[in-house]
Design a protein around this motif. Sequence first.
Motif, PDB file in Angstrom:
ATOM      1  N   TYR A  87       0.838  -1.422   0.035  1.00  0.00           N
ATOM      2  CA  TYR A  87       0.046  -0.055   0.023  1.00  0.00           C
ATOM      3  C   TYR A  87       0.919   1.279  -0.168  1.00  0.00           C
ATOM      4  O   TYR A  87       1.767   1.474   0.855  1.00  0.00           O
ATOM      5  N   LYS A 104       0.628  -1.042   6.739  1.00  0.00           N
ATOM      6  CA  LYS A 104      -0.875  -1.169   6.198  1.00  0.00           C
ATOM      7  C   LYS A 104      -0.925  -2.127   4.954  1.00  0.00           C
ATOM      8  O   LYS A 104      -2.090  -1.972   4.032  1.00  0.00           O
ATOM      9  N   ARG A 137      -9.277  -0.441  -6.324  1.00  0.00           N
ATOM     10  CA  ARG A 137      -9.612  -0.655  -4.828  1.00  0.00           C
ATOM     11  C   ARG A 137     -11.178  -1.019  -4.618  1.00  0.00           C
ATOM     12  O   ARG A 137     -11.849  -0.393  -5.348  1.00  0.00           O
ATOM     13  N   ILE A 187     -13.824  -1.289  -1.489  1.00  0.00           N
ATOM     14  CA  ILE A 187     -13.752  -0.680  -0.130  1.00  0.00           C
ATOM     15  C   ILE A 187     -15.255  -0.993   0.399  1.00  0.00           C
ATOM     16  O   ILE A 187     -16.353  -0.313   0.224  1.00  0.00           O
ATOM     17  N   ASP A 224     -11.087  -7.661   5.948  1.00  0.00           N
ATOM     18  CA  ASP A 224      -9.322  -7.706   5.810  1.00  0.00           C
ATOM     19  C   ASP A 224      -8.885  -9.195   5.357  1.00  0.00           C
ATOM     20  O   ASP A 224      -8.459  -9.254   4.136  1.00  0.00           O
ATOM     21  N   GLU A 266      -9.555  -1.776   1.746  1.00  0.00           N
ATOM     22  CA  GLU A 266      -9.477  -0.681   2.699  1.00  0.00           C
ATOM     23  C   GLU A 266     -10.979  -0.922   3.442  1.00  0.00           C
ATOM     24  O   GLU A 266     -11.683  -1.881   2.865  1.00  0.00           O
ATOM     25  N   PRO A 286      -5.663  -0.040   4.969  1.00  0.00           N
ATOM     26  CA  PRO A 286      -6.151   1.227   5.597  1.00  0.00           C
ATOM     27  C   PRO A 286      -7.679   1.422   5.970  1.00  0.00           C
ATOM     28  O   PRO A 286      -8.484   0.761   5.491  1.00  0.00           O
ATOM     29  N   THR A 329     -10.596   4.082   6.972  1.00  0.00           N
ATOM     30  CA  THR A 329     -11.242   5.528   6.976  1.00  0.00           C
ATOM     31  C   THR A 329     -12.290   5.609   7.854  1.00  0.00           C
ATOM     32  O   THR A 329     -13.234   4.708   7.944  1.00  0.00           O
TER      33      THR A 329
END
Lengths: 212, 256
Positions: free
Chosen positions: A152, A195, B5, B7, B40, B46, B76, B78
């Motif tokens: 990442y 990450k 990505r 998400i 995950d 993410e 990550p 958010t």
Amino acid sequence: MSAPRIAIIDYGRGNLRSVQKGFSKVGYDAIVTRDARVIGNATHVVLPGVGAFADCMANLEGYGLIGPIQQVVASGRPFLGICVGMQLLFTEGAEFGIHKGLDVIPGRVVAFPAGMTEGNTRLKVPHMGWNRLHVTRQSPLFRHIGEGEWCYFVHSYHAVPDDLSVVAATSQYGVLFAASVWKDNVVATQFHPEKSDTAGLSMLRAFAEWEV
Amino acid sequence: MLARRIIPCLDVKDGRVVKGVSFVNLVDAGDPVQIAAAYDAAGADEVTFLDITASHEGRDTMLEVVRQTAEQVFIPLTVGGGVRSVEDIRRLLQAGADKVGINTAAVERPEFVAEASRAFGSQCIVVAVDARRRNPDDAAAGWEVYTHGGRKARGIDVIQWVQRMEELGAGEILLTSMDQDGQKTGYDNALNRAASGVLTIPLIASGGVGELAHLHDGLVEGCADAVLAASIFHFGTYTIGQAKAFLAERGVRVRL
């Protein structure tokens, strides 16, 4: 082998908790600190970082951490730079003007060129998201991973070493750039191992295991 | 080469996931920490939490959820919803969030986005925009910015707004079509394409996914850099792995 004493340098920039938690996940305690004595007593030192190059350098200087970092590097103990923490290791950075770095690895940090494309697609900057590593040297960081791992990234600038033989991995984003470097006891990653899921965690483990 | 990505997004209220999640055998289907860890493990790129809590106590609960999630999730994270001050952002980042979403507060005081990106770096500032077509049948009429969960029209053109947010230091734009949200008929790809075309920062498409082809269309026709989805993953309609395999078969680069 006794347990490593890992110090993560806290200079008011960067997601330090996630680096610390990453080490914890793979079985190692790490201490977040800006105390020069603690850094001096550590067996392994990590320099993380997000934000602008000059701003990070100013903070390191403000906290009196440049000397302690140079001592660790000179002492031969394992040192890991992450993201801006990798960029700071170079001679100078070109973000918001030319600024001096730590000059541990000769070279410059430059912006991705404007107007990059891939096929018909205009490439956006920052380079943000998951990209693959092409391993060019078997760095101590890579002992548990193979070729082509996804990592990442979040960055608009990348390092260009004077001596390309320090490059340990490259990635492709409009240009081929140094995703990781290795010089003596110093390793660094432009991506965020903390990450980067299991591949990233295995690099943190390899770093903690590394005995120079 | 950069991957597009995927998400998953969780609505969290008072520390609990609204409506729960049924895609996998969880001990507690309403626990955001467990669900984020499961996503995950399933290969999500993410995870996003949208905090829809109204009360102050609930906000502290959210910080604890973020802390626990950050111990288990190494992709990550958010967190958005109710972020109104630099101090709100600091608390979320210290708890372990990697990026913070700002929505209504950006509309009410655009300089907040500049202050936030100066203080923490653009990379962690996601500006969330709720958009609605001025004419539901005609994309050429444009889109208007809404706030307060899509209830309040703000008289701002969406395409001009996302450009302004980029200029002020946003690191990413999360663009939700209020017309499509909950409809399961696909993203508003005319909207996403128009926004992506004026941005140099990444665009995350949101609102309307009902099937895998919609993810593909959002990335290809909508030119989005990432796609956000909730119900198709939460209720087990599809796994993240199925979504990625579907995209990879059609030539979209994803992290497998």
